[in-house]
Design a protein around this motif. Sequence first.
Motif, PDB file in Angstrom:
ATOM      1  N   SER A 116      -3.759  -2.529   5.473  1.00  8.74           N
ATOM      2  CA  SER A 116      -5.205  -2.366   5.380  1.00  8.74           C
ATOM      3  C   SER A 116      -5.810  -1.534   6.498  1.00  8.74           C
ATOM      4  O   SER A 116      -5.245  -1.373   7.572  1.00  8.74           O
ATOM      5  CB  SER A 116      -5.885  -3.732   5.323  1.00  8.74           C
ATOM      6  OG  SER A 116      -5.815  -4.369   6.562  1.00  8.74           O
ATOM      7  N   TYR A 133     -10.205  -2.103   3.508  1.00  8.25           N
ATOM      8  CA  TYR A 133      -9.558  -1.654   2.280  1.00  8.25           C
ATOM      9  C   TYR A 133      -8.060  -1.811   2.431  1.00  8.25           C
ATOM     10  O   TYR A 133      -7.476  -1.429   3.449  1.00  8.25           O
ATOM     11  CB  TYR A 133      -9.908  -0.179   2.020  1.00  8.25           C
ATOM     12  CG  TYR A 133      -9.141   0.421   0.859  1.00  8.25           C
ATOM     13  CD1 TYR A 133      -9.409   0.038  -0.451  1.00  8.25           C
ATOM     14  CD2 TYR A 133      -8.136   1.366   1.071  1.00  8.25           C
ATOM     15  CE1 TYR A 133      -8.690   0.565  -1.511  1.00  8.25           C
ATOM     16  CE2 TYR A 133      -7.422   1.908   0.016  1.00  8.25           C
ATOM     17  CZ  TYR A 133      -7.694   1.496  -1.278  1.00  8.25           C
ATOM     18  OH  TYR A 133      -6.995   2.016  -2.328  1.00  8.25           O
ATOM     19  N   ILE A 151     -10.569  -4.630  -1.806  1.00 11.74           N
ATOM     20  CA  ILE A 151     -11.607  -4.296  -0.830  1.00 11.74           C
ATOM     21  C   ILE A 151     -12.389  -5.558  -0.487  1.00 11.74           C
ATOM     22  O   ILE A 151     -12.554  -6.454  -1.325  1.00 11.74           O
ATOM     23  CB  ILE A 151     -12.537  -3.185  -1.372  1.00 11.74           C
ATOM     24  CG1 ILE A 151     -13.396  -2.645  -0.230  1.00 11.74           C
ATOM     25  CG2 ILE A 151     -13.379  -3.688  -2.533  1.00 11.74           C
ATOM     26  CD1 ILE A 151     -14.003  -1.301  -0.528  1.00 11.74           C
TER      27      ILE A 151
END
Lengths: 303, 303, 303
Positions: A116, A133, A151
């Motif tokens: 991420s 994200y 997300i």
Amino acid sequence: RAHLSVDFLDNGDDSAVNVSSNSSRLGFRGKHDLDYGLRGIYQIESEIRFDTQGGEIASRDTFAGIEGDFGMVRLGKFDTPLKTLRSRVDLFGDQVGDARNITRSTVRFDERFRNSIHYRTPNMAGFFADVQYSTNTDNAGGTDDNDNDAISVSGTYRNGALYAAIAYEQHNSPDEDLSAVRFAAAYDLGALRFTGLIQQADVDDDRTDNMYGVGVRYNLGLTNLKAQAYLLDADVDDADATMVALGVDHRLASNFTVYANYAFTSNDDFQNADPYRQARSGGTAAADGETASGLSLGMIYNF
Amino acid sequence: RAHLSVDFLDNGDDSAVNVSSNSSRLGFRGKHDLDYGLRGIYQIESEIRFDTQGGEIASRDTFAGIEGDFGMVRLGKFDTPLKTLRSRVDLFGDQVGDARNITRSTVRFDERFRNSIHYRTPNMAGFFADVQYSTNTDNAGGTDDNDNDAISVSGTYRNGALYAAIAYEQHNSPDEDLSAVRFAAAYDLGALRFTGLIQQADVDDDRTDNMYGVGVRYNLGLTNLKAQAYLLDADVDDADATMVALGVDHRLASNFTVYANYAFTSNDDFQNADPYRQARSGGTAAADGETASGLSLGMIYNF
Amino acid sequence: RAHLSVDFLDNGDDSAVNVSSNSSRLGFRGKHDLDYGLRGIYQIESEIRFDTQGGEIASRDTFAGIEGDFGMVRLGKFDTPLKTLRSRVDLFGDQVGDARNITRSTVRFDERFRNSIHYRTPNMAGFFADVQYSTNTDNAGGTDDNDNDAISVSGTYRNGALYAAIAYEQHNSPDEDLSAVRFAAAYDLGALRFTGLIQQADVDDDRTDNMYGVGVRYNLGLTNLKAQAYLLDADVDDADATMVALGVDHRLASNFTVYANYAFTSNDDFQNADPYRQARSGGTAAADGETASGLSLGMIYNF
């Protein structure tokens, strides 16, 4: 941090004494000044199972990144903005009575994103926003299309006695998407702290589960009294659950706390929530429709 | 601690050169003062396989607890009182010739308890007692009845040149209970240390195996000469074994020792004990009834 | 060290964004003075997967040993002399474009030996030699014959602007032996560094693959421009591959570097080499005969 407890657990059918390691951890972190007024930051944190050995390297928040006037950017595997909201208002985090015993009971949010990228804005008069994200929540990533991305976003306001935040998270997959909205708040009134959490989770296309939680903590110097209640309002018949937790903790040093907690869940006929398994080791799910309870004597040692 | 050796091992059929990592380890520990004259204590220790990589986090003594005038209470996974007796008198611990090659040969005591609670009394004129209880030796514990619990107790006397201790340990299970009694002693006479160990183990309802060990060490300043012999008297026909170990070690610094050891086992027709596998990596069991031997050149580096 | 990047990877069929942890690591090491003018040395280094959690303890160079006027002897698991040659001249080590994407493409050298003993001679006017022997490359070793042993040797010359080295490595097994010869050199000319690598590998009894690599780096103070090309000349039809890598890196502090790289492989019809999987997480092999490429934005943080 070593967080260990001796628990008397009852799942409605059986009961036993249990030694539990409760998200105990060991980590390394640091900061270094860089050019252009930036700072490098990193953390490597691993769970340590004090009771049974084992635990995976870097299994907890692990990242590296850069912070500066522009805010913060980091890469790695760590708590999402949605998860962070709960940890801010959960008065029984990692203990018997942890709010996740309800918030995770029908769908598993409150996780870390793998692979991420996270951006946090600067603090603007008490307000800041987070966007994280994940290119792939399942595994190490690949050159296939980003079919399993996810997300999580949040906005947080914190000023003096008030904390209030809202978050949204969505997990994509080739099969079915999941999403949740969460609102959390805490307010200090003298020696009292009041907390609240609301979550609405789309478990699948036809089902939306709601969860509600409230808590209160009374500070007596080195000792705290605390209580919280969480309610699952499931979007199917006879699957609701209620969890009530009561506790007292006492500080023996700035980094050493002992506590005694009691919590139980009351389940509808087709629900099996318990108050003791999330973020802790040991314990089995409640028998369907039964009341599960836990009495826990614990210590939290932040070395 | 890095403890590595180059070994020439012979199991009676085949032989080979072997690089061995011998209970090498890395750990973290500390103490903090608490209120009421108490102290918080913790340790996290993991095995490190220097020869092949790998090892599980917190696989060795890992605990947190409180000590004070009342004694010590700790929770976690660590050596039992019964196991501790052997480590106090074994002159070849973690080396070729380790006493556990005999004491574990028919039943596996000398372990750590998982999910355990340990109380040690204060030292009273050289005497102290230990009680350790495991809620579940098998796994992370649960809300079922404590069917796999275990207990280990010991009394220890230590005063000047004399160490003497007795221990009892019992492992419960739904199938069959196991138990052992152990007596250990060591005595220093000038540059000489004499050691002895006796164990009686109930392997199953109808069988009680006895083990006997003696050792002697002669200190020449930086160099030690040492020897020990362990005997298994098994309660079935043709299953006895004898292990003899000889060694010399030399200190190159307060935290760095090199050594050369030789040990062998002599087995009855239905016994396959070897002198090199316990607490070490590599080596295969002796061929039934054969003599297995090991010559080991090693270093112990306590960093 | 945290080495993380955000990558845009294309394997010829599919493409995706990927967060990658590139041989990120955490380690402990030290030295102590011993008697006789010797020094004890040790290191324990573990890979840390920042992107997905996990990694095995002591999975990278892990050893203990002694050094002195006689040279150095150490035991453990660590890079072989043959592997070390590549790391000295690879301008894209652990990054998209790493030379191992070619050197490992048909046979897997560039590894660490388990269960190994290493001797390095003293430095003699810029020259030194290394010999490393593994008693068993497969597992923890045993008392069987040393059927899976291996040896790696090298001679290195280093003086001022010139580095030149040659190495030979052989892996034995009951099935088939593998061997490789490697030559590496680097030369600094002002702000320019030129590098080269040649490898000849016996993949099986009838096949010898050749690999060639060249690189150049231009130093502009805090910024470097760099390029390298590696060629696989496989000893079978239509299995050659070429990799080209281009990059720019910039130092933000003595221990913090950011970079942008681009690399691609061009494959013959029966080859599937890619430029992004070695020493990194994520990415899938190229489709047979296709061109695979990666664009990588990364940071290297040596904490």
